[in-house]
Every structure is written in structure tokens, then in C-alpha cells.
Scaffold this active site. Structure first.
Site, short mmCIF file in Angstrom:
data_model
loop_
_atom_site.label_atom_id
_atom_site.label_comp_id
_atom_site.label_asym_id
_atom_site.label_seq_id
_atom_site.Cartn_x
_atom_site.Cartn_y
_atom_site.Cartn_z
N GLU A 269 -19.63 -4.68 -4.42
CA GLU A 269 -18.26 -5.18 -4.33
C GLU A 269 -18.12 -6.60 -4.89
O GLU A 269 -17.18 -6.88 -5.62
CB GLU A 269 -17.80 -5.17 -2.87
CG GLU A 269 -17.28 -3.85 -2.37
CD GLU A 269 -15.88 -3.57 -2.84
OE1 GLU A 269 -14.94 -4.19 -2.33
OE2 GLU A 269 -15.72 -2.73 -3.74
N GLU B 264 -11.93 1.12 -10.39
CA GLU B 264 -11.58 0.14 -11.42
C GLU B 264 -12.51 0.14 -12.62
O GLU B 264 -12.07 -0.08 -13.77
CB GLU B 264 -11.51 -1.27 -10.81
CG GLU B 264 -10.39 -1.48 -9.83
CD GLU B 264 -10.70 -0.99 -8.44
OE1 GLU B 264 -9.78 -0.95 -7.59
OE2 GLU B 264 -11.88 -0.64 -8.17
N GLU C 287 0.82 -1.21 0.00
CA GLU C 287 0.00 0.00 0.00
C GLU C 287 0.86 1.26 0.00
O GLU C 287 0.54 2.24 -0.69
CB GLU C 287 -0.94 0.00 1.21
CG GLU C 287 -2.04 -1.06 1.15
CD GLU C 287 -3.05 -0.80 0.04
OE1 GLU C 287 -3.08 0.32 -0.49
OE2 GLU C 287 -3.81 -1.71 -0.28
N ASP D 67 -4.94 -9.42 -8.33
CA ASP D 67 -5.25 -8.51 -9.42
C ASP D 67 -4.04 -7.83 -10.05
O ASP D 67 -3.76 -7.98 -11.25
CB ASP D 67 -6.26 -7.46 -8.97
CG ASP D 67 -5.91 -6.82 -7.63
OD1 ASP D 67 -4.91 -7.21 -7.01
OD2 ASP D 67 -6.65 -5.92 -7.20
#
Length: 556
Positions: free
Chosen positions: A415, A460, A167, A301
């Protein structure tokens, strides 16, 4: 006499303009950010597991890669910004002003309770991630104010004694690098190097593969180890940022650190139970690929996302990334992608998960909002490597995500959810009996269950819609984006900014969560702004975006 007066007036006007130019120049120099080193120089930290020979960046001139962005002739009115862009800009200004007022310097704003929070080490994640958005939107005064703060942040210790390596890299380091790529402000590159040196300590493990956390106590004692059950995207999604830092500084150690992870992926390919892909969890410590679940969603991902992006960032000089991308994309296309069974037969795609049980492959049609990035990934791979089928897949995935936003009263996509899949990507006839037996009668026809009904301002979906617009020039993608935008505006607006939504299926005013994550300003609003901007703003043949929407300059 009249001529002399005119001449004197012209001279005075010219002198005034010169003085004004000097004043503006001096003021701009005084407002430029000044680099303030952190309280500790991380290059002086003890090293317990030296890396050995450092691999240099690939040598040679960048290859002439195929164009990613569509030619100018493909766009409608390419020189004019779409009027809808101003709505995005005003929303950004409102959200950013709320952050400045209530959470300046904190990682993120809690917009309901109107306070700052520091879940990411307290280094000002939202501020650093917003730098490039401010520049792109032409908000230069706000940019320099934020850049001055960012250039002086002290990366000595986090508030909690540890930071998440992934992160902090994709948010803070990427934000600084992108802001430097756009503004050429040296202070930001110095601060990015400062942070890069801190993060580099995480690679000081016995096998030079990092763990999830960079823990100061463990690092200082030489006790760091890679994890035994970590998300596959954890270490594999650092390469874009570390490589760009090496390109900008000329120091290859950052590139070398993450290149070792790429070579690890190469070595582990034969172990994988689903050839071409890697499981969602990996034993990095013992260098063993044991998992049986495969996905393009959470935990995996950006591993796949970064394969074509690294190829572009390295100017095509390392064919490894093309090889890995082709293998992974072909496997995902074969086993994970599905077309939903819908009454109107829409030609759209989604990506589920696969599990290998003994010698059988079980496919589960559960989709995640996170996985919407895949449209852009397939599109980029199709463009870079000349695979027309992948560009088509990318379009169908992007349209699928936009379609999912239209299925609920909030105008938002949840989600996680399932759809009833066709048996083939070429489609299938609507089966009412199957729907009655397997579907969710509380939802629109074709839907299964919703595992997670939240929406938290994620980027996204608009990311892929924007990328496919730029790759094709098709105006329909801007219309899809605007429809998505209207749903977001209707359902997420709070008193001071915008919030996540707890349940996208609610009618009326859905309950809000007290969250405005940094990617709202860093990526979601940036992509909306760019899709309504002239296509030469952040041209796809000149930049590649990291997983949090930060554009890095490509070597061209």
C-alpha cells in the site's frame, strides 16, 4: 409430392423459428428489471438553503477531440481476444458466485468468514458496482438478475443513519449510470435518479458545498454544513457522476451542484501554497485553503483524475478543466514525480508528496498504491491536450507500478512505501554507499521502508497499465498485466473467492484479511478482462471511466 413435403417442412421450420423468437423476446421482456421507487421521494425533502439560479450544461455541439485510443493498426491481432482473458473470466465467475451465495444484496463479501457486510449503508455496493462488469463480460443472465435487485433497492435510510457522500456516489450511483449507459435499461436510470435525488440533499448547506456525510437527522433539521478539515478529493470527485446524471435526465441541477465546487477550486487557486495544486485537506465551510501537504495519493487523488475526464465528458465545451489540469499536472511533474535509484537503472517513475514549510518545498518519496492511477491520468491529459511529454510520463508511471509488483515474493505491491530517489528524472548512477546508509537491507536494492505492507485487491495499477496499452497499442503492457495477474492469483486466492493480503513481503502462504472489497469485481477484474479483449470493447474514444472503473459514454 416430394416438393410439397419439403415445402411443408420449410414452412413448419419457419413457423417454429418465429415462435421461438417470440418466446425469447417475451422472456427477455419479462426478465428486464422493473423500477421500484424508494419509500420516500427525495425531491419532496425540505430545502433550507435554496441553490438560486441553476446553471445549465454547456451549450453547443461537442468539439472534435483528439483520439485517446491508439489506431487499430497499432494493436497485435486486434480482432481476437487473448486466450489469457478466459482465466480472468473464470476468476470473476468464481468470486461473483461466492458473493451471490454468501453476501447477496450486502455491500461486500467477507470471504474468510463467508458472510456479508454493510460498511457502505447497506445498499448493495458490490452488486451495483458489478452490473457493468457483468454486461461487459457477456454474462447477461447474471446481469438481469442483479439489475432486477438493484432497480428495487430502497434509498430511504441507510443502516447507520448516514452514508458517505463520496463513496456512495462513485460506487452506487456510478454503477447504476454505467449499467444504463451499456444496457439502455430505463429502470436503472430511474433508480440512478432516485439515488441522485437523495445524494443531492447533501448540498443543502449555507454555501452549497457538501460535507463528508449525508446525515439524515441533520438534513431534516437543516443543520448540514461543509467540513472544516476535509480531504480535498471529497467534494471535488463528484462531478463526473453528477454531470452524467444531468446529461442522461436533462435535469441540470446535478451538474450545477458539482460545478459550484469546480468554481470553488478556481477561486481558491491563489490561496494555495503550491500553485497549480490544492492541499490534501481543505476548509470547505469557511472556503479557505490552508493545508501545506500536497499529494496525488489518498485524500487528493480523484480531484486531479477527474480534471481531464470532465473535459472529455463535456465534449471539450468547458476549457476550465484543461486549464486546471495543465496547472496541476505541471506542478506535480515538477515537485512530486521522482525516478528511483536502481542498480539496473530502470527508466520508471513514482509520485511522492510535497510539503511547503515557510518558503521551502520538502519532497518526500513515499508512494501509495492508490497513486498508480496517475499513469492513466497523465496519459489521458497527454492525449486530449496534445502534450507528448505527459504521455511519456504516464508510461513511465504505469511501468513503475507494474515493476513494483515484481519486487516481493507474493508478486504484489504494498500500500505505501519509499524508494531512494534520484536527484533528477533523467536518472542517476547506482550508489552502493548511499544504499547501505539509507536503504532497507531486508528488501531489494533501491527500496527504503514500507509503511503499509498490505495488498487489498486494488485496481489502480492494472487500471493505468490497461489505459496505456489502449493509448499506445504496445504489447508489452499485456505482458506486464499477465505478470501482475499471476502474482495476484498465487497470493490472494481463498477457499471461495479472493482476499486481501496483510504483508506482501511474506514468503510461502501470506496471511489473508477477511476482505473482498467491491472494487475487486467492479474494477480490478474488469481492467484485466479488458486488457486481454479486442480493443473495440469499451473504446476509449467512446467512454471515460470514473474513479471506480465504471465507463460512462462520452458525447461524440
Amino acid at each position: 409430392m416430394l416438393r410439397r413435403r419439403r415445402s411443408r417442412l420449410v414452412n413448419l421450420t419457419f413457423a417454429a423459428l418465429v415462435l421461438l423468437a417470440v418466446f425469447l423476446f417475451l422472456r427477455s421482456r419479462s426478465s428486464r428489471p422493473r423500477y421500484v421507487p424508494s419509500g420516500f421521494d427525495w425531491t419532496q425533502a425540505p430545502v433550507f438553503h435554496p441553490p438560486g439560479p441553476i446553471k445549465p450544461l454547456p451549450d453547443g455541439e461537442p468539439r472534435p477531440l483528439p483520439s485517446v485510443q491508439a489506431p487499430l493498426s497499432a494493436f497485435t491481432n486486434p480482432s481476437e481476444p487473448d486466450p489469457r482473458r478466459d482465466a480472468v473470466l473464470q476468476t470473476f465467475k468464481r468470486s461473483y458466485e461466492a458473493y451471490k451465495t454468501y453476501a447477496w444484496g450486502h455491500d461486500e463479501l467477507a470471504p474468510v468468514t463467508r458472510q456479508g457486510r454493510d460498511p457502505s449503508g447497506g445498499y448493495g455496493a458490490t452488486l451495483m458496482e458489478t452490473l457493468d462488469t457483468l454486461w461487459i463480460m457477456g454474462l447477461k443472465s447474471e446481469f438481469y438478475e442483479a439489475a432486477a435487485f438493484a432497480a428495487a433497492v430502497d434509498f430511504t435510510k441507510p443502516n447507520a443513519g448516514a452514508v458517505g457522500l463520496f463513496e456512495t456516489t462513485v460506487r452506487n450511483l456510478a454503477g447504476l449510470l454505467s449499467a444504463y449507459d451499456l444496457s439502455a435499461e430505463e429502470a436503472l436510470l430511474h433508480k440512478a435518479t432516485d439515488l441522485g435525488n437523495m445524494l443531492y440533499i447533501a448540498f443543502d448547506t449555507p454555501n452549497r458545498l457538501p460535507g463528508f456525510w449525508l446525515n439524515w437527522q441533520e438534513a431534516w433539521k437543516g443543520d448540514q454544513k461543509a467540513g472544516t478539515n476535509e480531504a480535498s478529493s471529497l467534494s471535488t470527485s463528484l462531478c463526473l457522476e453528477f454531470t452524467r446524471l444531468s446529461q442522461l435526465t436533462g435535469d441540470p441541477k446535478y451538474y450545477d451542484a458539482t460545478d459550484r465546487i469546480t468554481r470553488f477550486l478556481e477561486r481558491m487557486k491563489p490561496q494555495s501554497k503550491l500553485q497549480g495544486m490544492w492541499p490534501t485537506t481543505i476548509d470547505y465551510q469557511n472556503e479557505y485553503v490552508w493545508g501545506d501537504t500536497f499529494s496525488l495519493g489518498a485524500g487528493a487523488d480523484s480531484l486531479y483524475e477527474y480534471l481531464p475526464k470532465m473535459f472529455a465528458l463535456l465534449g471539450g465545451l468547458d476549457p476550465t478543466y484543461e486549464t486546471l489540469y495543465r496547472g496541476a499536472a505541471d506542478t506535480a511533474s515538477k515537485f512530486l514525480l521522482f525516478r528511483p535509484m536502481l542498480p539496473d537503472g530502470q527508466d520508471i517513475l513514482f509520485a511522492g508528496d510535497a510539503r511547503v514549510v515557510s518558503d521551502a518545498i520538502e519532497v518526500h518519496p513515499e508512494f501509495q498504491h492508490l497513486t498508480c492511477f496517475a499513469g492513466g491520468m497523465f496519459g489521458l491529459g497527454g492525449k486530449l491536450f496534445g502534450i507528448s511529454e505527459h504521455l511519456d510520463i504516464g508510461e513511465r508511471l504505469a511501468r513503475g507500478c507494474a515493476w513494483a509488483y515484481t519486487q516481493f515474493p507474493t508478486g504484489l505491491m504494498p500500500e505505501r512505501f519509499t524508494l531512494l530517489p534520484c536527484g533528477s528524472r533523467s536518472g542517476c548512477a547506482w550508489d552502493e554507499n548511499r544504499w547501505l546508509q539509507e536503504g532497507n537491507k531486508k528488501l531489494n536494492k533501491g527500496w527504503g521502508y514500507i509503511r503499509d505492507s498490505r495488498y487489498n485487491l486494488r485496481p489502480e495499477a492494472i487500471e493505468s497499465v490497461f489505459l496505456l496499452y489502449r493509448m499506445t497499442g504496445k504489447e508489452e503492457y499485456r505482458d506486464l498485466a499477465w505478470e501482475m495477474w499471476q502474482g495476484i492469483m498465487k497470493s490472494t486466492r481463498s477457499d471461495i473467492a479472493h482476499c486481501g493480503i496483510r504483508d506482501v513481503t511474506e514468503s510461502g502462504k501470506p496471511a489473508k484479511s477477511d476482505d473482498m472489497e467491491s472494487f475487486w469485481l467492479a474494477a480490478t477484474l474488469k481492467y484485466f478482462y479488458l486488457i486481454f479483449s479486442p480493443p473495440d470493447l469499451i473504446h476509449l474514444d467512446e467512454f471515460v471511466f470514473n474513479t471506480r472503473g465504471h465507463p460512462f459514454r462520452r458525447p461524440v
